[in-house]
Motif scaffolding. Structure first.
Motif, PDB file in Angstrom:
ATOM      1  N   GLN A  43      44.612  30.945  30.711  1.00 25.65           N
ATOM      2  CA  GLN A  43      45.216  31.469  31.920  1.00 25.65           C
ATOM      3  C   GLN A  43      44.176  31.850  32.966  1.00 25.65           C
ATOM      4  OE1 GLN A  43      46.973  34.430  29.352  1.00 25.65           O
ATOM      5  NE2 GLN A  43      46.224  36.008  30.745  1.00 25.65           N
ATOM      6  N   THR A  44      44.689  32.178  34.170  1.00 21.53           N
ATOM      7  CA  THR A  44      43.804  32.511  35.283  1.00 21.53           C
ATOM      8  C   THR A  44      42.977  33.749  34.965  1.00 21.53           C
ATOM      9  OG1 THR A  44      45.749  31.927  36.550  1.00 21.53           O
ATOM     10  CG2 THR A  44      43.857  32.694  37.795  1.00 21.53           C
ATOM     11  N   PRO A  45      41.667  33.688  35.142  1.00 20.79           N
ATOM     12  CA  PRO A  45      40.837  34.881  34.897  1.00 20.79           C
ATOM     13  C   PRO A  45      41.064  35.933  35.973  1.00 20.79           C
ATOM     14  CG  PRO A  45      39.482  33.026  35.637  1.00 20.79           C
ATOM     15  CD  PRO A  45      40.884  32.517  35.531  1.00 20.79           C
ATOM     16  N   SER A  48      44.034  39.673  35.337  1.00 18.53           N
ATOM     17  CA  SER A  48      44.584  38.327  35.183  1.00 18.53           C
ATOM     18  C   SER A  48      46.092  38.414  35.331  1.00 18.53           C
ATOM     19  CB  SER A  48      44.230  37.790  33.802  1.00 18.53           C
ATOM     20  OG  SER A  48      44.955  36.607  33.537  1.00 18.53           O
ATOM     21  N   TYR A  74      41.068  33.379  28.897  1.00 21.25           N
ATOM     22  CA  TYR A  74      40.940  32.771  30.226  1.00 21.25           C
ATOM     23  C   TYR A  74      40.459  31.323  30.218  1.00 21.25           C
ATOM     24  CZ  TYR A  74      40.994  37.751  31.130  1.00 21.25           C
ATOM     25  OH  TYR A  74      41.324  39.069  31.128  1.00 21.25           O
ATOM     26  N   SER A  75      40.898  30.613  31.251  1.00 20.41           N
ATOM     27  CA  SER A  75      40.478  29.234  31.462  1.00 20.41           C
ATOM     28  C   SER A  75      38.992  29.184  31.835  1.00 20.41           C
ATOM     29  CB  SER A  75      41.349  28.657  32.576  1.00 20.41           C
ATOM     30  OG  SER A  75      40.678  27.644  33.247  1.00 20.41           O
TER      31      SER A  75
END
Ligand code: ZN
Length: 700
Positions: A463-465, A472, A423-424
């Motif tokens: 990527q989006t958490p 996600s 995750y980002s």
């Protein structure tokens, strides 16, 4: 018998095994590295005086010294990427110059170099495995390319050139940055921002707030458009104001070409110095020097491949432009009849919207991370007969949602492990995605017994958490990125080489290293793989057929133009570093025009100074190497072609082909020349045909 080992107090000095991420603190970096550098420097100096030209008297002790430093410094580097903080950064910057200095001494040591050469001429040489010979050859070449073989005046001149080149490339890069920063377009009326998407309006208002108007809003402006990609690209794609597109386009192509940030004079100087450097090392030109450590054998081979791709893509690119003009005409746009560079992005976006009417966001619900991982792991099982299972808890981690996995072979034995940090985390984690080495596979002596040390990799994405209780949810692009990095990971994890210097991705020529990663991306379009994992996270519904079709069509949208653009850069780079003579009759602009005549459909404008911003080759590491992108793509497409040929639905044949891929490309890594590895898999030299076919080009 009880063996008591005294672990050092500083966890960064343990020197082997999995990094104790739960115990490492930034304040330990400087003391650990200072102590370690002093120790390895001492060991290295001792080795320089006592070295023997044998495997055990040279290569092994050298490897031990290098691994001791890499174990600790590798952890620090990894944390810089995933757990950055002001304390860590300042610690890193404090010790980094000494580490760089140590590696320079390490690769440029005269006595070590002489020992390698004696080893190559010794009786022992004939008894070595190919992997060992490759490690020795690479060490010799590496030292020679850094000037170790030069003496006296030549040596001084070489060092002076290196220094000047380093300064020039920094100045070149800074000029591009400064020139990019120096230009902006301030817009104040709604009419001027017509067509721009909300994300660009927010970005432009934010840029205005930080530079000129603290009350700027996305709705009412003012808006500041810059030449940075996130601002420049969407502006050209969406602004309906053709005059403003022209203004921005012209500013972009003349970056760093005049005034205080002028790069023109640096270009010839850099090319001249590179030419001189190549001559000192005994090469005819800089391209030969660059290719000496790459898979491509010579300039002819590179240009031959580029020319094949050019011939195959040129007509498609020309047709794409004609279609675009016709599309603009069908929308009654007057520019359809005087089509210019600043119209291309705009109309290709309009056409894209009409053809593939879906957004990246729409597909997210079909790609929840746990399902994508399941799909990826079952693909690894299907192709390579390895079983991947969670092993969380077996390794300390740096962040609570980092995962740890085990890779087991067909008999159930663990053969490798990897971390996944998906995750980002903008505050502490670098953008982008990458694969990193944590532990490299090797046969080692551990407390008196020989063992195989299993490889461990870091896979890092952004990527989006998960939010609001949802998993996600990934875009298709994030899915292909994960597959790409996993491909690099596979080469690190499934290696069968027992010498650290050539196991995994070590010692692989850089124009070949993207083979497994790009190869894995192809599977995202494979029906079985894609529809097996793309299921709506709430309803379980499989990705509808029309989306699948659109993904396919979108893949090759404007592929001729995209290919031709990359070929233009590649040809130009090779030409400037081989035949071009700095200070001769032809100027870099002449070369640019000569190359453009065969690699562009719309010729560059007279004021086009793209070369002044070509940082890849003048400020980065891609000099006479830009072609690598296409070279590796040919290999990866051709490798995937082997699976297509046996039939993607034919499970037995897929498994057999996968086993061969695992035994060759993934297993052999840097132990053989990449051409031999490729031929061992494919049974022949690489062909461009699969890449052309995948791009939708006609094949002669
Ligand atoms: Zn890659």
């Amino acid at each position: 018998m009880m063996v008591t080992t005294n672990l050092p107090e500083n966890p960064l000095l343990i020197g082997k095994g999995l990094p104790p991420f739960d115990a490492i603190k930034p304040e330990e970096v400087v003391p650990a590295m200072t102590q370690l550098l002093a120790e390895v420097e001492k060991d290295f100096q001792t080795l320089e005086t006592t070295v023997k030209p044998t495997w055990t008297g040279l290569v092994e002790p050298l490897q031990q010294i290098s691994e001791r430093l890499s174990w600790s410094w590798g952890i620090v580097g990894h944390l810089m990427g995933v757990k950055n903080s002001p304390e860590l950064r300042s610690a890193y910057e404090t010790v980094q110059p000494q580490v760089v200095q140590f590696w320079n001494n390490f690769s440029q040591s005269k006595s070590i170099y002489e020992a390698f050469k004696s080893l190559k001429n010794s009786a022992e040489w004939e008894t070595f495995e190919p992997a060992q010979q490759r490690i020795i050859n690479a060490a010799i070449l590496d030292a020679e390319l850094s000037g170790v073989g030069l003496e006296g005046e030549q040596k001084d001149r070489f060092n002076a050139i290196q220094l000047e080149l380093a300064e020039l490339s920094t100045k070149f890069g800074n000029n591009v940055l400064d020139a990019t920063k120096a230009f902006s377009l301030t817009l104040t009326t709604k009419e001027e921002v017509d067509g721009l998407p909300p994300s660009l309006l927010s970005l432009a208002a934010q840029a205005a707030r930080s530079e000129l108007e603290e009350n700027a809003t996305p709705e009412n402006g003012p808006w500041r458009i810059t030449l940075d990609f996130p601002s420049y690209v969407p502006f050209l794609q969406h602004s309906t104001r053709r005059d403003l597109r022209e203004k921005l386009y012209k500013a972009f192509i003349s970056r760093a070409s005049s005034g205080e940030f002028n790069n023109w004079s640096f270009i010839d100087r850099i090319l001249e110095l590179r030419q001189e450097k190549a001559a000192l090392l005994g090469f005819n030109n800089y391209a030969e020097l660059s290719l000496a450590s790459k898979m491509a054998p010579n300039v002819d081979a590179v240009e031959g491949l580029l020319e094949e791709l050019r011939v195959a893509s040129y007509d498609t690119a020309r047709q794409e432009l004609e279609d675009l003009k016709a599309f603009a005409a069908s929308k009654n746009a007057p520019e359809a009849y005087v089509f210019k560079h600043w119209d291309v992005s705009f109309w290709s976006e309009r056409q894209r919207e009409e053809k593939f009417n879906f957004s990246a966001e729409e597909l997210r619900p079909y790609f929840p991370l746990p399902q994508v991982l399941e799909g990826l792991f079952s693909l690894a099982k299907r192709l390579f007969n390895v079983t991947i299972t969670p092993a969380d808890g077996l390794a300390p981690i740096w962040q609570e949602d980092v995962r740890y996995f085990q890779v087991a072979d067909e008999t159930g034995n663990a053969i490798a492990f990897f971390y996944l940090d998906p995750y980002s985390r903008p505050a502490e984690k670098r953008g982008g995605a990458w694969m990193g080495e944590c532990i490299v596979r090797a046969k080692i002596m551990d407390e008196g017994t020989e063992k195989t040390r299993l490889p461990v990799a870091y896979l890092v994405c952004n990527q989006t958490p998960p939010i609001d209780g949802k998993p996600s949810l990934m875009t298709f692009m994030e899915v292909t990125t994960l597959f790409h990095e996993f491909g690099h990971g596979l080469q690190h994890l499934l290696t069968k080489v027992d010498y650290a210097g050539a196991s995994g991705i070590n010692n692989i020529e850089w124009d070949a290293v993207e083979l497994p990663s790009q190869f894995m991306e192809n599977w995202c379009y494979d029906r079985v793989t894609l529809l097996g994992m793309a299921k709506h996270y709430e309803t379980g519904e499989t990705l509808p057929e029309h989306y699948y079709q659109k993904l396919w069509d979108a893949k090759n949208y404007m592929s001729g133009s995209g290919m031709l653009r990359q070929l233009n850069f590649s040809f130009l780079d090779i030409e400037l570093h081989s035949r071009y003579q700095p200070g001769g009759k032809e100027t870099p602009i002449d070369v640019r025009n000569r190359i453009a005549a065969k690699t562009t459909i719309l010729p560059p404008l007279p004021e086009d100074s793209f070369l002044c911003a070509f940082g890849h080759i003048f400020a980065g590491g891609y000099a006479a190497g830009y072609y690598s992108y296409k070279w590796a793509e040919v290999l990866s497409a051709d490798a995937f072609g082997a699976f297509e040929e046996v039939g993607l639905e034919n499970e037995d044949a897929i498994a057999a082909t996968g086993e061969r891929f695992r035994d060759t490309v993934l297993g052999l890594g840097g132990s053989l020349h990449p051409m031999e590895v490729f031929k061992a898999f494919r049974g022949r030299q690489p062909s461009t045909k699969p890449l052309l076919r995948h791009n939708g080009f006609a094949i002669a």
